[in-house]
Write a protein that holds these residues in place. Structure first.
Motif, PDB file in Angstrom:
ATOM      1  N   LEU A  16      42.381  24.701  56.960  1.00 28.74           N
ATOM      2  CA  LEU A  16      41.838  25.952  56.425  1.00 28.74           C
ATOM      3  C   LEU A  16      42.953  26.866  55.927  1.00 28.74           C
ATOM      4  O   LEU A  16      42.821  27.519  54.889  1.00 28.74           O
ATOM      5  N   ALA A  17      44.067  26.894  56.653  1.00 28.50           N
ATOM      6  CA  ALA A  17      45.201  27.720  56.231  1.00 28.50           C
ATOM      7  C   ALA A  17      45.788  27.203  54.921  1.00 28.50           C
ATOM      8  O   ALA A  17      46.101  27.984  54.014  1.00 28.50           O
ATOM      9  N   LEU A  18      45.942  25.881  54.806  1.00 29.75           N
ATOM     10  CA  LEU A  18      46.462  25.307  53.555  1.00 29.75           C
ATOM     11  C   LEU A  18      45.505  25.552  52.391  1.00 29.75           C
ATOM     12  O   LEU A  18      45.931  25.851  51.273  1.00 29.75           O
ATOM     13  N   GLY A  19      44.206  25.418  52.632  1.00 29.27           N
ATOM     14  CA  GLY A  19      43.228  25.676  51.590  1.00 29.27           C
ATOM     15  C   GLY A  19      43.265  27.124  51.124  1.00 29.27           C
ATOM     16  O   GLY A  19      43.195  27.408  49.925  1.00 29.27           O
ATOM     17  N   TYR A  20      43.386  28.048  52.058  1.00 27.35           N
ATOM     18  CA  TYR A  20      43.467  29.468  51.712  1.00 27.35           C
ATOM     19  C   TYR A  20      44.729  29.758  50.893  1.00 27.35           C
ATOM     20  O   TYR A  20      44.684  30.467  49.890  1.00 27.35           O
ATOM     21  N   THR A  21      45.846  29.169  51.314  1.00 30.24           N
ATOM     22  CA  THR A  21      47.098  29.334  50.578  1.00 30.24           C
ATOM     23  C   THR A  21      46.980  28.754  49.169  1.00 30.24           C
ATOM     24  O   THR A  21      47.444  29.355  48.199  1.00 30.24           O
ATOM     25  N   GLY A  22      46.356  27.595  49.060  1.00 29.56           N
ATOM     26  CA  GLY A  22      46.165  26.973  47.754  1.00 29.56           C
ATOM     27  C   GLY A  22      45.301  27.807  46.825  1.00 29.56           C
ATOM     28  O   GLY A  22      45.615  27.964  45.644  1.00 29.56           O
ATOM     29  N   LEU A  23      44.216  28.366  47.358  1.00 25.46           N
ATOM     30  CA  LEU A  23      43.365  29.217  46.535  1.00 25.46           C
ATOM     31  C   LEU A  23      44.105  30.460  46.069  1.00 25.46           C
ATOM     32  O   LEU A  23      43.952  30.892  44.924  1.00 25.46           O
ATOM     33  N   ASN A  24      44.923  31.042  46.935  1.00 22.99           N
ATOM     34  CA  ASN A  24      45.708  32.215  46.535  1.00 22.99           C
ATOM     35  C   ASN A  24      46.724  31.868  45.456  1.00 22.99           C
ATOM     36  O   ASN A  24      46.947  32.642  44.527  1.00 22.99           O
ATOM     37  N   LYS A  25      47.371  30.696  45.558  1.00 20.87           N
ATOM     38  CA  LYS A  25      48.345  30.287  44.548  1.00 20.87           C
ATOM     39  C   LYS A  25      47.669  30.063  43.201  1.00 20.87           C
ATOM     40  O   LYS A  25      48.206  30.422  42.162  1.00 20.87           O
ATOM     41  N   ILE A  26      46.484  29.451  43.220  1.00 21.03           N
ATOM     42  CA  ILE A  26      45.754  29.211  41.975  1.00 21.03           C
ATOM     43  C   ILE A  26      45.338  30.543  41.355  1.00 21.03           C
ATOM     44  O   ILE A  26      45.468  30.747  40.143  1.00 21.03           O
ATOM     45  N   GLU A  27      44.857  31.451  42.184  1.00 21.17           N
ATOM     46  CA  GLU A  27      44.391  32.743  41.684  1.00 21.17           C
ATOM     47  C   GLU A  27      45.528  33.585  41.119  1.00 21.17           C
ATOM     48  O   GLU A  27      45.357  34.280  40.115  1.00 21.17           O
ATOM     49  N   ASN A  28      46.706  33.520  41.731  1.00 23.69           N
ATOM     50  CA  ASN A  28      47.838  34.351  41.314  1.00 23.69           C
ATOM     51  C   ASN A  28      48.753  33.670  40.296  1.00 23.69           C
ATOM     52  O   ASN A  28      49.812  34.195  39.986  1.00 23.69           O
ATOM     53  N   SER A  29      48.343  32.523  39.765  1.00 29.47           N
ATOM     54  CA  SER A  29      49.218  31.799  38.848  1.00 29.47           C
ATOM     55  C   SER A  29      49.095  32.285  37.405  1.00 29.47           C
ATOM     56  O   SER A  29      49.858  31.859  36.552  1.00 29.47           O
ATOM     57  N   GLY A  30      48.162  33.144  37.135  1.00 27.38           N
ATOM     58  CA  GLY A  30      47.991  33.614  35.762  1.00 27.38           C
ATOM     59  C   GLY A  30      47.906  35.124  35.700  1.00 27.38           C
ATOM     60  O   GLY A  30      47.595  35.794  36.669  1.00 27.38           O
ATOM     61  N   ALA A  31      48.209  35.647  34.534  1.00 25.75           N
ATOM     62  CA  ALA A  31      48.133  37.086  34.313  1.00 25.75           C
ATOM     63  C   ALA A  31      47.779  37.332  32.854  1.00 25.75           C
ATOM     64  O   ALA A  31      48.033  36.501  31.982  1.00 25.75           O
ATOM     65  N   SER A  32      47.194  38.486  32.594  1.00 31.62           N
ATOM     66  CA  SER A  32      46.898  38.837  31.211  1.00 31.62           C
ATOM     67  C   SER A  32      47.359  40.268  30.952  1.00 31.62           C
ATOM     68  O   SER A  32      47.289  41.123  31.821  1.00 31.62           O
ATOM     69  N   ILE A  33      47.835  40.483  29.744  1.00 29.10           N
ATOM     70  CA  ILE A  33      48.346  41.787  29.328  1.00 29.10           C
ATOM     71  C   ILE A  33      47.640  42.172  28.037  1.00 29.10           C
ATOM     72  O   ILE A  33      47.516  41.361  27.110  1.00 29.10           O
ATOM     73  N   LYS A  34      47.185  43.416  27.967  1.00 32.55           N
ATOM     74  CA  LYS A  34      46.522  43.883  26.748  1.00 32.55           C
ATOM     75  C   LYS A  34      47.424  44.905  26.066  1.00 32.55           C
ATOM     76  O   LYS A  34      47.762  45.925  26.626  1.00 32.55           O
ATOM     77  N   LEU A  36      47.811  46.828  22.299  1.00 28.63           N
ATOM     78  CA  LEU A  36      47.294  47.150  20.964  1.00 28.63           C
ATOM     79  C   LEU A  36      46.119  46.254  20.561  1.00 28.63           C
ATOM     80  O   LEU A  36      46.119  45.606  19.526  1.00 28.63           O
ATOM     81  N   ASP A  37      45.112  46.190  21.402  1.00 28.26           N
ATOM     82  CA  ASP A  37      43.909  45.391  21.187  1.00 28.26           C
ATOM     83  C   ASP A  37      44.180  43.885  21.096  1.00 28.26           C
ATOM     84  O   ASP A  37      43.370  43.141  20.559  1.00 28.26           O
ATOM     85  N   ILE A  38      45.310  43.448  21.584  1.00 33.47           N
ATOM     86  CA  ILE A  38      45.631  42.018  21.638  1.00 33.47           C
ATOM     87  C   ILE A  38      45.837  41.665  23.105  1.00 33.47           C
ATOM     88  O   ILE A  38      46.630  42.288  23.799  1.00 33.47           O
ATOM     89  N   GLU A  39      45.105  40.669  23.561  1.00 34.55           N
ATOM     90  CA  GLU A  39      45.218  40.263  24.956  1.00 34.55           C
ATOM     91  C   GLU A  39      46.054  38.990  25.044  1.00 34.55           C
ATOM     92  O   GLU A  39      45.752  37.982  24.400  1.00 34.55           O
ATOM     93  N   LEU A  40      47.111  39.040  25.831  1.00 34.56           N
ATOM     94  CA  LEU A  40      48.000  37.899  26.027  1.00 34.56           C
ATOM     95  C   LEU A  40      47.764  37.317  27.417  1.00 34.56           C
ATOM     96  O   LEU A  40      47.831  38.020  28.410  1.00 34.56           O
ATOM     97  N   ASP A  41      47.474  36.031  27.469  1.00 31.85           N
ATOM     98  CA  ASP A  41      47.283  35.344  28.744  1.00 31.85           C
ATOM     99  C   ASP A  41      48.497  34.475  29.031  1.00 31.85           C
ATOM    100  O   ASP A  41      48.931  33.693  28.187  1.00 31.85           O
ATOM    101  N   VAL A  42      49.017  34.621  30.235  1.00 30.19           N
ATOM    102  CA  VAL A  42      50.180  33.846  30.654  1.00 30.19           C
ATOM    103  C   VAL A  42      49.821  33.142  31.956  1.00 30.19           C
ATOM    104  O   VAL A  42      49.256  33.750  32.863  1.00 30.19           O
ATOM    105  N   SER A  43      50.135  31.859  32.055  1.00 30.76           N
ATOM    106  CA  SER A  43      49.864  31.138  33.298  1.00 30.76           C
ATOM    107  C   SER A  43      51.073  30.288  33.670  1.00 30.76           C
ATOM    108  O   SER A  43      51.817  29.818  32.821  1.00 30.76           O
TER     109      SER A  43
END
Length: 72
Positions: A16-34, A36-43
């Motif tokens: 359960l601890a490894l699964g929780y850590t894995g879900l957090n890593k997947i969730e925090n692996s990407g980011a988006s920046i907006k 001037l009306d342009i959205e940039l996705d980085v993963s």
């Protein structure tokens, strides 16, 4: 309690601890920046793959723990 049940419970908790850590890593692996009306996705693919690996190992540990606890 015998030692097999204790080991099984520890495997479930570790899984359960490894699964929780894995879900957090997947969730925090990407980011988006907006900007001037342009959205940039980085993963980060490496972090996402590591998260999936942790999640898979967690599932295996939980399955092994359940099998060990239920084994007679």
């Amino acid at each position: 309690m015998n030692t097999k049940k204790i080991i099984g419970i520890l495997l479930i908790i570790g899984g359960l601890a490894l699964g929780y850590t894995g879900l957090n890593k997947i969730e925090n692996s990407g980011a988006s920046i907006k900007v001037l009306d342009i959205e940039l996705d980085v993963s980060d693919k490496g972090s996402k793959q590591q998260g999936y690996l942790y999640l898979g190992l967690g599932i295996l540990l939980v399955a092994g723990g359940v099998y060990t606890v239920n084994k007679k």
